[in-house]
Design an enzyme around this catalytic site. Structure first.
Site, PDB file in Angstrom:
ATOM      1  N   LYS A   1      52.895   8.002  92.562  1.00 12.33           N
ATOM      2  CA  LYS A   1      52.053   8.591  91.514  1.00 12.33           C
ATOM      3  C   LYS A   1      52.910   9.105  90.368  1.00 12.33           C
ATOM      4  O   LYS A   1      52.478   9.140  89.220  1.00 12.33           O
ATOM      5  CB  LYS A   1      51.270   9.787  92.068  1.00 12.33           C
ATOM      6  CG  LYS A   1      50.218   9.445  93.084  1.00 12.33           C
ATOM      7  CD  LYS A   1      49.774  10.725  93.806  1.00 12.33           C
ATOM      8  CE  LYS A   1      49.554  10.508  95.277  1.00 12.33           C
ATOM      9  NZ  LYS A   1      49.831  11.687  96.107  1.00 12.33           N
TER      10      LYS A   1
ATOM     11  N   LYS B   1      64.182  18.085  92.872  1.00 12.17           N
ATOM     12  CA  LYS B   1      63.600  18.592  91.619  1.00 12.17           C
ATOM     13  C   LYS B   1      64.682  19.282  90.785  1.00 12.17           C
ATOM     14  O   LYS B   1      64.771  19.065  89.585  1.00 12.17           O
ATOM     15  CB  LYS B   1      62.448  19.573  91.910  1.00 12.17           C
ATOM     16  CG  LYS B   1      61.272  18.967  92.650  1.00 12.17           C
ATOM     17  CD  LYS B   1      60.312  18.301  91.704  1.00 12.17           C
ATOM     18  CE  LYS B   1      59.033  17.748  92.308  1.00 12.17           C
ATOM     19  NZ  LYS B   1      58.984  17.261  93.642  1.00 12.17           N
TER      20      LYS B   1
ATOM     21  N   LYS C   1      60.142   2.631  94.078  1.00  8.29           N
ATOM     22  CA  LYS C   1      59.140   3.017  95.079  1.00  8.29           C
ATOM     23  C   LYS C   1      57.802   3.258  94.366  1.00  8.29           C
ATOM     24  O   LYS C   1      57.777   3.916  93.329  1.00  8.29           O
ATOM     25  CB  LYS C   1      59.599   4.310  95.761  1.00  8.29           C
ATOM     26  CG  LYS C   1      58.548   4.973  96.640  1.00  8.29           C
ATOM     27  CD  LYS C   1      59.015   6.357  97.070  1.00  8.29           C
ATOM     28  CE  LYS C   1      58.038   7.061  97.975  1.00  8.29           C
ATOM     29  NZ  LYS C   1      56.976   7.809  97.400  1.00  8.29           N
TER      30      LYS C   1
HETATM   31  P1  ADP Z   1      53.547   9.757  95.706  1.00  5.14           P
HETATM   32  O1  ADP Z   1      54.998   9.371  95.804  1.00  5.14           O
HETATM   33  O2  ADP Z   1      52.714   8.668  95.161  1.00  5.14           O
HETATM   34  O3  ADP Z   1      53.337  11.085  95.002  1.00  5.14           O
HETATM   35  P2  ADP Z   1      53.130  11.267  98.102  1.00  5.14           P
HETATM   36  O4  ADP Z   1      54.524  11.802  98.053  1.00  5.14           O
HETATM   37  O5  ADP Z   1      51.994  12.194  97.815  1.00  5.14           O
HETATM   38  O6  ADP Z   1      53.033   9.970  97.170  1.00  5.14           O
HETATM   39  O7  ADP Z   1      52.944  10.547  99.490  1.00  5.14           O
HETATM   40  C1  ADP Z   1      51.959  10.766 100.422  1.00  5.14           C
HETATM   41  C2  ADP Z   1      52.323   9.895 101.619  1.00  5.14           C
HETATM   42  O8  ADP Z   1      52.094   8.524 101.272  1.00  5.14           O
HETATM   43  C3  ADP Z   1      53.825   9.974 101.957  1.00  5.14           C
HETATM   44  O9  ADP Z   1      54.110  10.880 102.970  1.00  5.14           O
HETATM   45  C4  ADP Z   1      54.132   8.589 102.451  1.00  5.14           C
HETATM   46  O10 ADP Z   1      53.877   8.545 103.847  1.00  5.14           O
HETATM   47  C5  ADP Z   1      53.130   7.712 101.771  1.00  5.14           C
HETATM   48  N1  ADP Z   1      53.721   6.937 100.659  1.00  5.14           N
HETATM   49  C6  ADP Z   1      53.806   7.294  99.357  1.00  5.14           C
HETATM   50  N2  ADP Z   1      54.347   6.327  98.615  1.00  5.14           N
HETATM   51  C7  ADP Z   1      54.636   5.308  99.469  1.00  5.14           C
HETATM   52  C8  ADP Z   1      55.224   4.010  99.321  1.00  5.14           C
HETATM   53  N3  ADP Z   1      55.592   3.567  98.121  1.00  5.14           N
HETATM   54  N4  ADP Z   1      55.377   3.255 100.415  1.00  5.14           N
HETATM   55  C9  ADP Z   1      54.974   3.688 101.640  1.00  5.14           C
HETATM   56  N5  ADP Z   1      54.418   4.896 101.855  1.00  5.14           N
HETATM   57  C10 ADP Z   1      54.252   5.706 100.791  1.00  5.14           C
END
Ligand code: ADP
Ligand code: TRP
Length: 320
Positions: free
Chosen positions: A193, A110, A190
């Site tokens: 959200k 960040k 990747k």
């Molecule tokens: P985002 O990146 O969408 O904000 P989070 O960081 O809240 O998602 O992720 C929650 C969990 O979902 C992570 O710990 C990871 O295990 C899984 N995750 C998130 N994005 C992915 C992805 N693109 N591929 C595989 N697993 C993911």
């Protein structure tokens, strides 16, 4: 064995979250007593709208239940229904060196990206440690990105135990889901959200179709060989068997395969894979009061497990 994991209600869950978290949590239900929670305190560092948070919490609860968390077998709860976790966060924070938190990758990212950080974000790993240690969790299944947080949890638990010459906290074993590939988003980065590049499994078919058709590809003509490292092929692979994958990648490399056809097939596979879950979700959505009952019941059970652990920590630290 007690298994614990959580997910933040910081946006609509997507296929990456499903494969990297939800599906794994559902599978872990068979391995021991499961505690699964919706980390709404954690989401406060990014979501600054109360009504929105409530909506997202409800959505994540519905997703969890639709994807197979069984509230009879597992404890499903909302983090903020267990306020003890905040007291434990303070207790743990006072044995957590600043340097440990300064080395946190999520915090450093960040800062590197010029995103303003608040104390909540800085202290995020301590709250996560409290989530885990409050219940003497044995196993914590998480994605690669959370590995460092678990190492910190173990470190913090050991520091408390050492400082107060006690064994109050059990050091949890991380279960890092190494075999889960990072699911790419529609733009090739990747799926996240934060990037507005997601495919949500429960979007209405029309919206999902539009998003799938918009997956970015290169401009190789139909008749030419295709680069299978592209998002469209990687996403497609998620829903295919090893044999199907070999066949599809063979066709891609041979030339003559259009991206449109791969996308249509991908859409069909997503719809098919999530059809039973979608139906269950639609059923559950009609009973919003039941969701509340499930979450409240879950919190009651979670608090009953956490109370003696917190009491022991207070006692060891000479509090109260
Ligand atoms: P985002 O990146 O969408 O904000 P989070 O960081 O809240 O998602 O992720 C929650 C969990 O979902 C992570 O710990 C990871 O295990 C899984 N995750 C998130 N994005 C992915 C992805 N693109 N591929 C595989 N697993 C993911
Ligand atoms: N930080 C995790 C994530 O963003 C969510 C989380 C909060 C969590 N507390 C936890 C995961 C405790 C496992 C255990 O994905």
């Amino acid at each position: 064995m007690r298994v614990l994991s959580g997910i933040q209600p910081s946006g609509e869950l997507h296929i990456g979250n499903y494969l990297g978290a939800l599906r794994q949590h559902v599978e872990f239900q068979d391995r021991g007593e499961g505690l699964y929670f919706i980390a709404d305190y954690h989401s406060m560092t990014s979501v600054r709208d109360g009504a929105e948070r409530r909506r997202l919490v409800r959505d994540v609860a519905l997703d969890y239940l639709a994807c197979g968390i069984d509230p009879e077998r597992s404890i499903l709860y909302r983090q903020s229904d267990v306020p003890e976790v905040c007291e434990l966060q303070w207790i743990l924070g006072s044995v957590t060196p600043m340097g440990l938190l300064e080395r946190s990758v999520s915090y450093k990212d960040k800062i590197a990206n010029g995103i303003p950080v608040d104390h909540g974000l800085f202290a995020y790993p301590v709250l996560m440690a409290a989530d885990i240690l409050l219940y003497n969790s044995d196993l914590v299944p998480v994605g690669q990105d959370q590995k460092q947080h678990l190492e910190m949890t173990r470190d913090i638990a050991a520091r408390f135990n050492h400082a107060y010459a006690t064994e109050v906290f059990r050091l949890p074993e991380p279960h890092i889901l190494e075999d889960v590939a990072v699911v790419p988003g529609v733009d090739g980065r990747k799926m996240s959200k934060s990037y507005d590049n997601t495919l949500r499994m429960f979007w209405p078919e029309k919206k999902l179709k539009k998003a799938v058709m918009a997956i970015v590809t290169d401009s190789t003509p139909v008749e030419d060989p295709k680069d299978t490292s592209q998002a469209v092929f990687q996403l497609w692979s998620v829903f295919a068997s090893a044999d199907e994958r070999e066949e599809m990648f063979g066709r891609a490399k041979a030339g003559g395969l259009g991206y449109g056809d791969v996308k249509k097939d991908l859409l069909a596979r997503i719809l098919d894979h999530f059809a039973p879950m979608r139906a269950r979700r639609e059923e559950l959505e009609k009973r919003p009061d039941d969701i509340e009952v499930i979450l409240e019941g879950g919190a009651r059970r979670a608090r009953a497990i956490g109370a003696p652990v917190l009491a022991a920590a207070r006692d060891a630290a000479g509090l109260g």
